[in-house]
Scaffold this motif. Sequence first.
Motif, mmCIF file in Angstrom:
data_model
loop_
_atom_site.group_PDB
_atom_site.id
_atom_site.type_symbol
_atom_site.label_atom_id
_atom_site.label_comp_id
_atom_site.label_asym_id
_atom_site.label_seq_id
_atom_site.Cartn_x
_atom_site.Cartn_y
_atom_site.Cartn_z
ATOM 1 N N ILE A 156 -3.807 11.100 -4.931
ATOM 2 C CA ILE A 156 -2.394 11.306 -4.620
ATOM 3 C C ILE A 156 -1.691 9.966 -4.407
ATOM 4 C CG2 ILE A 156 -0.825 12.268 -2.877
ATOM 5 C CD1 ILE A 156 -2.872 14.629 -2.723
ATOM 6 N N ALA A 157 -2.375 9.006 -3.811
ATOM 7 C CA ALA A 157 -1.789 7.669 -3.680
ATOM 8 C C ALA A 157 -1.520 7.077 -5.050
ATOM 9 C CB ALA A 157 -2.721 6.757 -2.884
ATOM 10 N N GLN A 158 -2.425 7.280 -5.992
ATOM 11 C CA GLN A 158 -2.228 6.766 -7.350
ATOM 12 C C GLN A 158 -1.051 7.442 -8.028
ATOM 13 O OE1 GLN A 158 -5.768 6.793 -9.767
ATOM 14 N NE2 GLN A 158 -4.672 6.202 -11.640
ATOM 15 N N MET A 159 -0.941 8.773 -7.840
ATOM 16 C CA MET A 159 0.197 9.496 -8.426
ATOM 17 C C MET A 159 1.521 9.019 -7.856
ATOM 18 S SD MET A 159 -0.875 13.477 -9.075
ATOM 19 C CE MET A 159 -1.668 13.810 -7.527
ATOM 20 N N LYS A 160 1.540 8.742 -6.550
ATOM 21 C CA LYS A 160 2.757 8.230 -5.934
ATOM 22 C C LYS A 160 3.129 6.862 -6.499
ATOM 23 C CE LYS A 160 4.086 8.769 -1.733
ATOM 24 N NZ LYS A 160 4.225 8.694 -0.266
ATOM 25 N N ALA A 161 2.118 6.029 -6.704
ATOM 26 C CA ALA A 161 2.367 4.687 -7.248
ATOM 27 C C ALA A 161 2.910 4.762 -8.677
ATOM 28 C CB ALA A 161 1.087 3.867 -7.210
ATOM 29 N N GLU A 162 2.372 5.700 -9.459
ATOM 30 C CA GLU A 162 2.786 5.821 -10.870
ATOM 31 C C GLU A 162 4.096 6.582 -11.055
ATOM 32 O OE1 GLU A 162 -0.591 7.696 -12.605
ATOM 33 O OE2 GLU A 162 -1.821 5.872 -12.628
ATOM 34 N N HIS A 163 4.392 7.482 -10.112
ATOM 35 C CA HIS A 163 5.612 8.310 -10.216
ATOM 36 C C HIS A 163 6.332 8.321 -8.872
ATOM 37 C CE1 HIS A 163 4.000 9.718 -14.050
ATOM 38 N NE2 HIS A 163 2.858 9.983 -13.414
ATOM 39 N N PRO A 164 6.886 7.199 -8.471
ATOM 40 C CA PRO A 164 7.487 7.105 -7.129
ATOM 41 C C PRO A 164 8.633 8.087 -6.889
ATOM 42 C CG PRO A 164 8.061 5.208 -8.485
ATOM 43 C CD PRO A 164 6.974 5.934 -9.204
ATOM 44 N N MET A 187 0.836 -1.202 0.000
ATOM 45 C CA MET A 187 0.000 0.000 0.000
ATOM 46 C C MET A 187 0.871 1.253 0.000
ATOM 47 S SD MET A 187 -3.227 -0.671 2.558
ATOM 48 C CE MET A 187 -2.211 -1.040 4.000
ATOM 49 N N GLU A 188 0.412 2.259 -0.710
ATOM 50 C CA GLU A 188 1.075 3.553 -0.671
ATOM 51 C C GLU A 188 0.765 4.250 0.650
ATOM 52 O OE1 GLU A 188 3.181 4.992 -2.707
ATOM 53 O OE2 GLU A 188 3.119 3.345 -4.152
ATOM 54 N N THR A 189 1.726 5.048 1.104
ATOM 55 C CA THR A 189 1.512 5.883 2.282
ATOM 56 C C THR A 189 1.379 7.330 1.845
ATOM 57 O OG1 THR A 189 2.719 4.413 3.775
ATOM 58 C CG2 THR A 189 2.489 6.709 4.460
ATOM 59 N N VAL A 190 0.309 7.970 2.267
ATOM 60 C CA VAL A 190 0.099 9.388 1.989
ATOM 61 C C VAL A 190 0.345 10.165 3.279
ATOM 62 C CG1 VAL A 190 -1.591 11.145 1.333
ATOM 63 C CG2 VAL A 190 -1.554 8.938 0.136
ATOM 64 N N ASN A 191 1.253 11.123 3.212
ATOM 65 C CA ASN A 191 1.620 11.918 4.387
ATOM 66 C C ASN A 191 0.874 13.244 4.388
ATOM 67 O OD1 ASN A 191 4.025 10.274 5.521
ATOM 68 N ND2 ASN A 191 4.510 10.475 3.343
ATOM 69 N N ILE A 192 0.278 13.568 5.529
ATOM 70 C CA ILE A 192 -0.496 14.809 5.635
ATOM 71 C C ILE A 192 -0.037 15.602 6.853
ATOM 72 C CG2 ILE A 192 -2.782 15.852 5.773
ATOM 73 C CD1 ILE A 192 -3.979 13.302 4.718
ATOM 74 N N ASP A 193 0.315 16.859 6.620
ATOM 75 C CA ASP A 193 0.537 17.812 7.711
ATOM 76 C C ASP A 193 -0.723 18.654 7.830
ATOM 77 O OD1 ASP A 193 3.584 17.761 8.542
ATOM 78 O OD2 ASP A 193 3.517 17.514 6.364
ATOM 79 N N ILE A 194 -1.332 18.649 9.028
ATOM 80 C CA ILE A 194 -2.572 19.400 9.231
ATOM 81 C C ILE A 194 -2.265 20.643 10.059
ATOM 82 C CG2 ILE A 194 -4.937 19.332 10.060
ATOM 83 C CD1 ILE A 194 -4.803 16.290 9.953
#
Length: 221
Positions: A211-219, A1-8
């Motif tokens: 964004i997870a999909q973009m990370k997977a396609e363009h690591p 699984m991709e990890t999406v990082n979020i700063d809130i």
Amino acid sequence: METVNIDIVSDVVCPWCYLGKNRLDQAIANVAGEINVAIQWRPYQLNPDLPPEGIDHKEHLAAKLGGQAAVDEAHRTLEGLGVEDGIAFDFDAVKVSPNTLDAHRLIRWAATGGEAAQDAVVSLLFKANFEEGRNLGDQAVLLDIAEQAGLERPVIAALLASDADKDAVRQEIDMAREIGVTGVPCFIIEQQYAVMGAQSVEVLTSALREIAQMKAEHPAH
């Protein structure tokens, strides 16, 4: 699984931030099993110039929003949204508009216990202010919240009694303003994409998936 990082970027006396947190929690639940979401809470102060003891909340809000009628209308709107998102706003219970610097220091220290500890502290702070009318500028209240979240009360008491991390929190707030954060909540995803305001669960869910999909396609990016 991709990890999406979020700063809130958030302030614990912002009702829209409370709504935003609950909606993000729902969005994260929607993508459970397909995306890992890592969250870091970042400080912001809507009212940095308030005295440490705080001021009368009703007078402060009326002056800020342009009169009691505007306050009442805003509260009705927020109460309705709260019902939809599982938040029992009790604005009548809020007596003090606090300076939130110490609350942000507590959130910062909670991060040393891991993401779950920090998230628990943030949730408890929001609930204490908006549903229970507790004064988040009162160190006794902060200590109770720290202990409830599993932090070491004597350690937090010693830190609160000192000036520890006051400058660091202020620097983070200045940095947020420098990068263009003018209102909260602001969700900064992968340090590249900013989602402003308490967006809907659907918008946040879509953002996480895209964004997870973009990370997977363009690591590399």
